[in-house]
Design a protein around this motif. Structure first.
Motif, PDB file in Angstrom:
ATOM      1  N   LYS A 176      -9.960  -9.284  -0.497  1.00 45.95           N
ATOM      2  CA  LYS A 176      -9.056  -8.208  -0.101  1.00 45.95           C
ATOM      3  C   LYS A 176      -9.844  -7.124   0.638  1.00 45.95           C
ATOM      4  O   LYS A 176     -11.083  -7.091   0.549  1.00 45.95           O
ATOM      5  CB  LYS A 176      -8.379  -7.590  -1.329  1.00 45.95           C
ATOM      6  N   PRO A 177      -9.157  -6.227   1.346  1.00 42.09           N
ATOM      7  CA  PRO A 177      -9.859  -5.129   1.998  1.00 42.09           C
ATOM      8  C   PRO A 177     -10.720  -4.361   1.006  1.00 42.09           C
ATOM      9  O   PRO A 177     -10.288  -4.053  -0.106  1.00 42.09           O
ATOM     10  CB  PRO A 177      -8.716  -4.256   2.540  1.00 42.09           C
ATOM     11  N   GLY A 178     -11.942  -4.075   1.416  1.00 41.28           N
ATOM     12  CA  GLY A 178     -12.862  -3.316   0.575  1.00 41.28           C
ATOM     13  C   GLY A 178     -13.699  -4.141  -0.373  1.00 41.28           C
ATOM     14  O   GLY A 178     -14.619  -3.609  -1.012  1.00 41.28           O
ATOM     15  N   ILE A 198     -14.594 -10.607   6.916  1.00 42.77           N
ATOM     16  CA  ILE A 198     -14.751  -9.390   7.714  1.00 42.77           C
ATOM     17  C   ILE A 198     -13.436  -9.030   8.397  1.00 42.77           C
ATOM     18  O   ILE A 198     -13.025  -7.861   8.431  1.00 42.77           O
ATOM     19  CB  ILE A 198     -15.891  -9.579   8.735  1.00 42.77           C
ATOM     20  N   LYS A 200     -10.573  -9.647   7.290  1.00 40.96           N
ATOM     21  CA  LYS A 200      -9.674  -9.146   6.248  1.00 40.96           C
ATOM     22  C   LYS A 200     -10.025  -7.739   5.781  1.00 40.96           C
ATOM     23  O   LYS A 200      -9.282  -7.158   4.990  1.00 40.96           O
ATOM     24  CB  LYS A 200      -9.721 -10.084   5.038  1.00 40.96           C
ATOM     25  N   GLY A 201     -11.168  -7.220   6.215  1.00 40.00           N
ATOM     26  CA  GLY A 201     -11.552  -5.871   5.834  1.00 40.00           C
ATOM     27  C   GLY A 201     -12.451  -5.777   4.626  1.00 40.00           C
ATOM     28  O   GLY A 201     -12.513  -4.719   3.979  1.00 40.00           O
ATOM     29  N   GLY A 203     -15.500  -4.976   2.380  1.00 37.49           N
ATOM     30  CA  GLY A 203     -16.434  -3.870   2.528  1.00 37.49           C
ATOM     31  C   GLY A 203     -17.836  -4.325   2.870  1.00 37.49           C
ATOM     32  O   GLY A 203     -18.497  -3.760   3.757  1.00 37.49           O
ATOM     33  N   LYS A 345      -8.222 -10.442  18.918  1.00 33.64           N
ATOM     34  CA  LYS A 345      -8.725  -9.927  17.642  1.00 33.64           C
ATOM     35  C   LYS A 345      -9.766 -10.845  17.001  1.00 33.64           C
ATOM     36  O   LYS A 345     -10.479 -10.428  16.090  1.00 33.64           O
ATOM     37  CB  LYS A 345      -7.564  -9.724  16.664  1.00 33.64           C
TER      38      LYS A 345
END
Length: 426
Positions: A176-178, A198, A200-201, A203, A345
């Protein structure tokens, strides 16, 4: 037609075979223009599977439709398409649930599930490292591409397998993001898993391997490289996370995992992940593990030859970790990932190091299998005849991209090898 044919352990021959043709009204016939050599092809190449001699290899395929069966209504002659390595019917119980990786119709053995092009134990279908490929249920299996398909084949061909497979690893791991994510294996699939995390966000994303050329690519996409020749991934990650470990991790190596000294250990990456991922974390396993390994007894032991891996299950249970396993259901992801590429993207073609004509297949397999420096991902072009083959081998795509980056060439990540050479004046 010409095809890359498996003749026995570490022997691939490019020779004439009968032309692929329409055999069923739902079939589509594709002229293959771009096809990849996959890490799982190497299991067959090395004789570590039941893959039969005389069969054509290749399950990562892209090309242009040249003929359609009478029952095909969506796909048309002239369409550019990329083909999921999963061959699926679209209407069986598994396919209706989106599990096209375990289709019941296309697998001829009643006690098995799943089919693929040119793959051991996954049906009799020929591979796409050839000039033509028959695609069953073409309306369902062929993903149509846009107007930029011919120019961006290096990106779009990754939709056949490794980009969705790497993404699937992150889905099963629950990225998940982070999140703090660890990927074991910097081969093409591992790089795609890191790239997906990466996108997907995540961290921080670590990639563990002992091949310096592959770790350099991981760093280029923003991951943190861990060279297992001189670092313990668990120690590195725990030190960076207050001793807790990564939120989740991806296994992208499989049953032929080996240490920097070359010793095989099928449990190496799995136990590494159990150690590195924190309590209640998720692990996604897309590296190939098989119930039978003909070379396993000699390379590792009798139990490993039967697919029995000494997993640190006690620690897995104690930490309450979750594991997802298996091949990727490519159709679940390929349309969305295609649109990320089309929208600028994502550019998964960064992983490509070499482009060769089909006649270079034997040499390409040898270099890729040896893990020779710089041979990170090999693309074959069956339509590169008439003297074009030699032209592909003079420079690696990765070298050209680095030169283009230094010279600030616009659109370099979307260019194929010939376009890069033209832009750079080679």
């Amino acid at each position: 037609m010409k095809a890359a044919v498996y003749e026995g352990p570490r022997t691939v021959t490019v020779k004439d075979v009968p032309d692929a043709k329409i055999e069923h009204p739902c079939d589509v016939l594709v002229k293959i223009t771009t096809t990849n050599i996959c890490g799982s092809d190497l299991h067959m190449y090395e004789g570590r599977t039941s893959f039969e001699t005389g069969r054509t290899l290749g399950h990562e395929n892209l090309g242009q439709v040249v003929e359609v069966g009478g029952a095909v209504s969506k796909v048309r002659v002239g369409d550019w398409v990329v083909l999921p390595f999963n061959i699926a019917c679209g209407f069986c119980k598994q396919c209706e649930q989106g599990l096209t990786n375990y289709c019941l119709t296309m697998q001829p053995k009643p006690d098995m599930a799943g089919a693929a092009y040119g793959f051991a134990e996954m049906g009799p279908y020929q591979g796409g490292q050839a000039e033509l490929l028959r695609v069953p249920y073409g309306d369902f299996n062929a993903l149509r591409l846009g107007e930029d398909a011919a120019e961006r084949q290096l990106d779009y061909v990754m939709l056949a397998d490794i980009f969705p497979t790497g993404y699937h690893a992150t889905e099963m791991a629950g990225v998940k993001p982070g999140d703090q994510t660890i990927v074991y294996g910097a081969g093409p699939v591992g790089l795609m898993a890191a790239y997906s995390a990466i996108l997907k966000g995540a961290g921080r994303v670590w990639v563990a391997d002992h091949q310096p050329d592959r770790l350099r690519l991981a760093e280029e996409i923003g991951a943190i490289a861990i060279n297992t020749a001189d670092q313990d991934p668990a120690e590195v990650v725990k030190e960076a996370t207050l001793g807790l470990g990564a939120d989740n991790g991806c296994e992208c190596v499989g049953y032929q995992a080996h240490d920097p000294q070359g010793q095989e250990d099928a449990a190496l990456t799995m136990n590494g992940l159990i150690d590195t991922v924190r309590f209640t974390g998720g692990i996604g396993v897309v590296g190939v593990f098989l119930p039978e390994d003909p070379g396993g007894a000699e390379a590792q032991g009798e139990l490993e030859a039967q697919g029995k891996v000494p997993l640190d299950f006690g620690m897995l249970w104690f930490k309450g970790q979750r594991i997802g396993t298996g091949q990727a259901p490519v159709k679940r992801y390929n349309r969305a990932l295609r649109d990320l590429i089309a929208g600028g993207k994502a550019a998964p073609g960064f992983v490509v190091s070499h482009e060769l004509g089909l006649d270079g297949a034997a040499s390409a397999y040898e270099h890729f299998d040896n893990r020779d420096d710089g041979w990170t991902k090999v693309v074959l072009h069956p339509d590169a005849g008439n003297g074009k083959t030699d032209g592909f081998a003079h420079h690696t795509t990765a070298d050209l991209r680095r030169e283009a980056r230094a010279k600030r060439v616009e659109g370099r990540s979307h260019m194929n090898k010939q376009q890069l050479e033209e832009a750079l004046g080679h």
